[in-house]
Design a protein around this motif. Structure first.
Motif, short mmCIF file in Angstrom:
data_model
loop_
_atom_site.label_atom_id
_atom_site.label_comp_id
_atom_site.label_asym_id
_atom_site.label_seq_id
_atom_site.Cartn_x
_atom_site.Cartn_y
_atom_site.Cartn_z
N GLN A 88 65.85 12.89 -13.88
CA GLN A 88 66.17 12.21 -12.52
C GLN A 88 66.58 13.34 -11.79
O GLN A 88 66.10 13.47 -10.58
CB GLN A 88 67.01 11.20 -12.71
N SER A 89 67.58 14.17 -12.26
CA SER A 89 67.87 15.17 -11.49
C SER A 89 66.70 16.20 -10.98
O SER A 89 66.72 16.76 -9.99
CB SER A 89 69.10 15.95 -11.97
N GLN A 92 64.17 14.66 -8.67
CA GLN A 92 64.68 14.60 -7.25
C GLN A 92 64.70 15.99 -6.64
O GLN A 92 64.16 16.11 -5.66
CB GLN A 92 66.12 14.34 -7.24
N ARG A 96 62.42 17.12 -3.28
CA ARG A 96 62.78 17.70 -2.12
C ARG A 96 62.36 18.93 -1.93
O ARG A 96 61.91 19.13 -0.56
CB ARG A 96 64.48 17.79 -2.45
N CYS A 117 70.30 21.71 -4.04
CA CYS A 117 70.49 20.16 -4.03
C CYS A 117 71.93 20.00 -4.82
O CYS A 117 72.24 20.58 -5.88
CB CYS A 117 69.57 19.53 -4.98
N ASP A 120 74.00 15.06 -6.98
CA ASP A 120 73.41 13.61 -7.54
C ASP A 120 74.14 12.94 -8.39
O ASP A 120 75.29 13.45 -8.80
CB ASP A 120 71.92 14.31 -8.07
#
Length: 449
Positions: A88-89, A92, A96, A117, A120
Motif C-alpha cells: 500500500q505504501s 501510494q 503520487r 511522501c 502514511d
C-alpha cells in the motif's frame, strides 16, 4: 539497511503501478531464506496486472542474494512486496509521484524530479526519483518511471539520500542511453514519429516492458544487483563526524570566549554608541572589517574581548598593541592615543574613546537592512525586560546559531551559498549572505590546514 528500493511506471492501461522491488530480509531463528513465501495462489497475486508493461520477473518468482558479511542477511527482489502495508505504501508513492506530483521539468529525458511522501498509515517515509525513457510507441513518445526508496527511519532515509541519488542517477543515465538506441532503431525501421504527430492517433500496441524498451533481457538481474549493493553499502557511509567548527581546540576557544560575556556587557557598549554605530561595529566585526579602539588601554581591552565573540574561528584579536597591525594580521585591535593609524577609510572602523564621548571614524556604510545576527543582538540589548544573566545566555545562543549555520554551509560545499533552497531552510536571507559566506570561508581555511 532495512529499506526497500522499487521501480514503478505509469502504465497506459492500468495507470501507476509498482513492477519491481528489492528489500532486505533478516533471517530469524536460522530459518532458510528459500522458504520465503512466494506462492502465486494468494488473493494478492490474482489482483496483479498482467500486461507486459506491468510485469517484471513474474508472479511467484524471486531473485535472492546473500550478504557475504552476514549469514543472516539476504536481499530479495520480487515483483511486489509480500506485506500488505508495504504494498500500500509503495502503491501510494507510485500514484503520487507518477500522476499528481510530477515537476514541470520532468518532461525532459535528462531531467528528473523528487517526491517526498511521509506519514502514511504504515509509518513509512518514501522518497521517489521520477525519470523518463524514450518509447517510440508510447503516448508522448516516452515512458514515465520512478525509483523509490522506502524506510521507516526518516532521519536515516534523509542521511543516505545523497548516496542513493548519486548511484541511481548513474543507473538511470545508462538505461536512458540504452532506450534511446532502441528508440532510434525503431524509428529508422518505419515507425514515423512525424506521421503520428500529424495524424493525432494514439498507438494501438500494448505497453511494453522495461526490458524491451532498453534492449536488456537481463535488466531485472541488473537492477537486483545494483539495488542489493546499495542496500548493503549505504549504512557504511554513515558515521558520527563532529562539525569542523567544533574541533577540540575550537571548543576550548569558544568556551573562553563565552566566559568573556560574564565580565562585560553589550549594553555597556551600546550605552557608549548610538543604535546606528552599534549596528555598524557589529557589522564590521562579523564581515571581516578591522575594528580599532584608540584610547585607555584597559577600557579598550575590555571591549575588544567583548566583540571577539562575534569573530569567526581563525581570526585574531589583540587587546593592546604598541604599534598598528594590518587587518590581515589582526581583526580587533586596541591602541593608545599616541599610535599612528591609517587615514579614515572603509577598511578600518576606528573608535576614539575620549573622556567626554566616543567618536567613530569610518567611511564605510552598513547595508540598508542589517544582518539578522547584528539586529537580533541590538533587539535583545534594547529589551529592558531581559536581565543581564538572561541577556548573556541569549546572545550566546544567537551567536551559536549562526556559527552552526556557517558550519553547515561549509560542510555542504562552496556551491551551497548559491543553493536558495538550502539557504531558505537555514533561515539565511539576502542580508545575511555576506557575513555567513565570510564565516564559512574562515571555517574552510581551518579545515585546509
Amino acid at each position: 539497511m532495512n529499506a526497500i528500493i522499487g521501480v514503478g511506471q505509469f502504465c497506459e492501461i492500468h495507470g501507476p503501478c509498482l513492477v519491481f522491488c528489492t528489500q532486505t530480509i533478516v533471517e530469524i531463528n536460522n530459518e532458510p531464506i528459500d522458504e520465503f513465501e512466494l506462492d502465486d495462489n494468494t488473493e494478492h497475486s490474482r489482483l496483479l496486472h498482467t500486461c507486459e508493461g506491468c510485469t517484471s520477473i513474474g508472479i511467484g518468482q524471486a531473485l535472492i542474494s546473500k550478504d557475504h558479511e552476514s549469514d543472516q542477511v539476504s536481499y530479495i527482489s520480487t515483483q511486489t512486496p509480500r506485506k500488505k502495508l508495504l504494498r500500500q505504501s509503495l502503491k501510494q508513492a507510485c500514484v503520487r509521484s507518477l500522476s499528481c506530483e510530477i515537476g514541470g521539468n520532468s518532461k525532459s529525458n535528462d531531467d528528473c524530479t523528487m517526491c517526498y511522501c511521509d506519514g502514511d498509515q504504515g509509518g513509512h517515509t518514501v522518497l521517489c526519483y521520477t525519470w523518463r525513457i524514450p518509447d517510440a510507441k508510447a503516448r508522448g513518445f516516452d515512458r514515465c518511471l520512478i525509483i523509490v526508496l522506502l524506510m521507516k527511519d526518516r532521519f536515516m532515509l534523509m542521511s543516505v539520500w545523497p548516496f542513493f541519488i548519486k548511484h541511481i542517477e548513474e543507473l538511470v543515465k545508462q538505461l536512458q542511453a540504452k532506450a534511446k538506441e532502441v528508440c532510434e532503431i525503431e524509428q529508422s525501421n518505419g515507425n514515423n514519429k512525424g506521421a503520428r504527430i500529424q495524424s493525432g492517433c494514439a498507438p494501438s500496441c500494448a505497453p511494453r516492458s522495461l526490458a524491451y524498451l532498453t534492449g536488456l533481457p537481463t535488466i531485472w538481474n541488473l537492477l537486483h544487483t545494483r539495488f542489493s549493493w546499495i542496500l548493503h553499502s549505504a549504512p557504511k557511509i554513515l558515521r558520527e563526524v563532529p562539525p569542523p567548527r567544533y574541533s577540540s581546540s575550537l571548543i576550548d576557544s569558544q568556551a573562553n570566549r563565552n566566559s568573556i560575556l560574564k565580565d562585560t556587557s553589550f549594553r555597556d557598549l551600546h550605552s557608549k554608541l548610538s543604535d546606528d554605530n552599534f549596528i555598524a561595529v557589529c557589522h564590521c566585526v562579523t564581515t571581516g572589517i578591522q575594528v580599532v579602539f584608540r584610547g585607555d588601554e584597559s577600557e579598550g581591552a575590555q571591549y575588544i574581548q567583548l566583540l571577539s565573540v562575534l569573530l569567526p574561528p581563525g581570526k585574531c584579536f589583540t587587546t593592546y598593541s604598541s604599534t598598528y597591525l594590518l587587518p590581515s594580521e589582526c581583526s580587533l585591535l586596541a591602541v593608545g592615543f599616541g599610535i599612528a593609524l591609517p587615514k579614515t577609510c572603509a577598511d578600518v572602523f576606528r573608535i576614539d574613546m575620549l573622556k567626554t564621548e566616543w567618536v567613530v571614524r569610518w567611511d564605510g556604510c552598513v547595508p540598508e537592512k542589517a544582518n539578522k545576527l547584528c539586529s537580533s543582538i541590538l533587539k535583545a540589548v534594547l529589551n529592558e525586560k531581559i536581565n543581564s544573566a538572561t541577556l548573556r545566555a541569549h546572545i550566546q545562543s544567537i551567536i551559536l546559531k549562526w556559527q552552526n549555520t556557517a558550519g553547515t554551509l561549509n560542510m555542504a560545499g562552496s556551491s551551497s551559498i548559491n543553493n536558495k533552497t538550502l539557504l531558505r531552510t537555514l533561515g539565511v536571507g539576502d542580508e545575511d549572505l555576506h557575513f555567513v559566506s565570510y564565516w564559512a570561508t574562515c571555517l574552510q581555511k581551518i579545515n585546509n590546514r
